[in-house]
Design an enzyme around this catalytic site. Structure first.
Site, PDB file in Angstrom:
ATOM      1  N   GLU A 175      -0.683  10.592  13.564  1.00 44.75           N
ATOM      2  CA  GLU A 175      -1.898   9.778  13.769  1.00 44.75           C
ATOM      3  C   GLU A 175      -2.883  10.488  14.690  1.00 44.75           C
ATOM      4  OE1 GLU A 175      -0.679   5.778  14.874  1.00 44.75           O
ATOM      5  OE2 GLU A 175      -0.361   5.271  12.780  1.00 44.75           O
ATOM      6  N   GLU A 373       3.941   5.720   6.837  1.00 42.99           N
ATOM      7  CA  GLU A 373       4.306   4.512   7.591  1.00 42.99           C
ATOM      8  C   GLU A 373       3.655   3.304   6.935  1.00 42.99           C
ATOM      9  OE1 GLU A 373       3.517   4.479  11.826  1.00 42.99           O
ATOM     10  OE2 GLU A 373       4.143   6.573  12.007  1.00 42.99           O
TER      11      GLU A 373
HETATM   12  C1  BG6 Z   1       1.924   3.856  14.317  1.00 43.14           C
HETATM   13  C2  BG6 Z   1       2.787   4.859  15.014  1.00 43.14           C
HETATM   14  O1  BG6 Z   1       0.794   3.711  15.096  1.00 43.14           O
HETATM   15  O2  BG6 Z   1       2.327   2.563  14.178  1.00 43.14           O
HETATM   16  C3  BG6 Z   1       4.168   4.385  15.345  1.00 43.14           C
HETATM   17  O3  BG6 Z   1       2.817   6.093  14.352  1.00 43.14           O
HETATM   18  C4  BG6 Z   1       4.126   2.920  15.701  1.00 43.14           C
HETATM   19  O4  BG6 Z   1       4.669   5.191  16.369  1.00 43.14           O
HETATM   20  C5  BG6 Z   1       3.645   2.136  14.492  1.00 43.14           C
HETATM   21  O5  BG6 Z   1       5.328   2.411  16.154  1.00 43.14           O
HETATM   22  C6  BG6 Z   1       3.606   0.637  14.678  1.00 43.14           C
HETATM   23  O6  BG6 Z   1       2.891   0.322  15.825  1.00 43.14           O
HETATM   24  P1  BG6 Z   1       3.533  -0.575  16.956  1.00 43.14           P
HETATM   25  O7  BG6 Z   1       2.557  -0.562  18.054  1.00 43.14           O
HETATM   26  O8  BG6 Z   1       3.723  -1.917  16.347  1.00 43.14           O
HETATM   27  O9  BG6 Z   1       4.822   0.071  17.304  1.00 43.14           O
END
Ligand code: BG6
Length: 476
Positions: A175, A373
């Site tokens: 990211e 993701e």
């Molecule tokens: C992304 C990241 O921003 O989202 C992860 O690459 C992160 O590291 C995921 O865990 C979900 O965000 P959060 O804040 O709910 O953990």
């Protein structure tokens, strides 16, 4: 109509959010180790070193460091074809500027990747996922300092050489575009180890830091290809499609400019040069962003083979100042979308946005895409029998996979992998909570750090297992 035969059904995590063992095997302190637990609306505190008595959830996380065999067996049972994790830079170079790598850290990932292969799981590896050595942040100001470029390249080359026969899919920075939001100190620190100083022009600093990282990424990619020409090298951006609030022409311009803040990173990674809209922005603001001789050639040569992105939500932009529909959330800019529901953490749930984003990216870049993701954080408690019926998670994934399928089958997008975020409950990056749960697998640990750490299968475990088994045909 079906997904490609070799489609990579996977899951994604990051070392600092699940490994724990923060001081084991010679590991150094990372930026993630000095961030306390927060909550929705309560930012994580970045402390000056580790302070006794504070709650640092990443220190122990879910103890994957010791339990990875059990966890990988569960992923294998679900049928994972691939698993995306990161290497903790601080296990390999504890301070970032060490002369020699740390053998115990290298060995840990040897064992981890071997165990993945034993379970029939292809590793997908991020080199830098919000876990720079703290020493780099403190001594060099993170990626402000050009010397850090070479430290990253040295670290990357060490990993490429060591794991050249075990890992094919790599990505450089997770990211990388998060830091475009210079008003939230979390992003500069986690992306680049940067803390803004009072009075400095944050945006100018951000672009300099970003260029240093993009050069570091390109240099690493050039080296990677010398080490193993079969490597597949990727980038990783957070892509939240931004819609205009209305059809007012000014809203379209604001929306375009909002997306350009992210596309800048993707354009350099994929096209290998700084886009004209960015050069003009620098010129208009009088920012003297420094590049060294030869950097432009490096950027042109070190482009990526595939584009990966996280997808959680969409945003809405407006040209109206002080718009009454503004969202007040540290992680959600813009105004509210009246057509979408939000998660308990205020993230808009928008499956169609995934199809839209896949189309936009493929039309723009014409290289293979990976959804690296996607997922939803939920509050969950086991019932009296210890079971978790996480219907909301199944609904979320069903809708998103269905839209990804449309992008592939109807729109002709070349998407080759899908990695649900946090296939096992783990520490949230944004809020540092354990109880923002993403997993198909429940981990018995709460926000205070209490629990047995036992793993158990949620209902979604069996659902995703079926999705993989039928190669995405049975989403019921
Ligand atoms: C992304 C990241 O921003 O989202 C992860 O690459 C992160 O590291 C995921 O865990 C979900 O965000 P959060 O804040 O709910 O953990």
């Amino acid at each position: 109509m079906s997904f490609p035969k070799n489609f990579l059904w996977a899951g994604a995590v990051a070392a600092h959010q699940l490994e724990g063992g923060w001081q084991e095997g010679g590991k150094g302190v990372s930026v993630a180790d000095v961030m306390t637990a927060g909550a929705h609306g309560v930012p994580r505190e970045i402390t000056d070193g580790v302070i006794e008595g504070k709650n640092y959830p990443n220190h122990d996380a879910i103890d994957f460091y010791h339990r990875y065999k059990e966890d990988l067996a569960l992923f294998g049972e679900m049928g994972f074809k691939a698993f995306r994790t990161s290497i903790a830079w601080t296990r390999i170079f504890p301070n970032g500027d060490d002369a020699e790598p740390n053998e115990a850290g290298l060995k840990f990932y040897d064992d981890l990747f071997d165990e993945m292969h034993k379970n029939g799981i292809e590793p997908i590896v991020t080199l830098c996922h919000f876990e720079l050595p703290l020493n780099i942040a403190k001594k060099y100001g993170g990626f402000r300092d050009r010397r850090v470029v070479d430290m990253f390249v040295k670290y990357a080359v060490t990993c490429f050489n060591r794991y050249k026969d075990k890992v094919k899919y790599w990505m450089t920075f997770n990211e990388i575009n998060n830091q475009r939001d210079v008003n939230n100190p979390f992003f500069a620190f986690t992306n680049s180890g940067v803390t803004y100083k009072d009075g400095e022009d944050k945006l100018a600093v951000m672009y300099q830091v970003a260029m240093n990282e993009l050069v570091a990424s390109a240099k690493a990619i050039i080296e990677a290809r010398k080490i193993n020409p079969n490597f597949r090298m990727g980038c990783m951006l957070s892509m939240c499609p931004t819609y205009p609030e209305t059809c007012r022409p000014e809203d379209q311009i604001v929306t375009l400019k909002e997306m350009d803040k992210s596309f800048f990173f993707g354009d350099v990674h994929v096209r290998g040069h700084i886009p004209s809209y960015t050069k003009q922005l620098w010129k208009n603001n009088g920012w003297d962003i420094k590049l060294e001789d030869g950097d432009e050639e490096i950027l042109a040569k070190g482009t990526v083979d595939y584009f990966s992105f996280s997808y959680y939500m969409s945003y809405v932009a407006t040209s109206i100042e002080n718009n009454p529909n503004a969202v007040k959330d540290e992680f959600v800019p813009g105004v509210k979308n009246p057509y979408l529901k939000t998660s308990d953490w205020g993230w808009a749930i928008d499956p169609v946005g995934l199809r839209y984003m896949l189309n936009v990216l493929y039309e723009r870049y014409e290289i293979p895409l990976m959804v690296s993701e996607n997922g939803i954080g939920l509050h969950e408690e086991p019932d009296a029998e210890g079971k978790i019926d996480d219907k909301a998670r199944v609904d979320y994934f069903r809708a998103h996979i269905a839209e990804m399928k449309k992008a592939i089958e109807i729109d002709g997008v070349d998407c080759f992998a899908y990695c649900p975020w946090g296939p096992i409950d783990l520490v949230s990056a944004g809020t540092g909570e354990m109880e923002k749960r993403y997993g198909f697998i429940y981990v018995d640990k709460n926000n205070k750090g209490e629990g047995t750490l036992n793993r158990s299968r949620k209902n979604s475990f069996y659902w995703y297992q079926k999705v993989i088994k039928t190669n995405g045909e049975d989403l019921a």
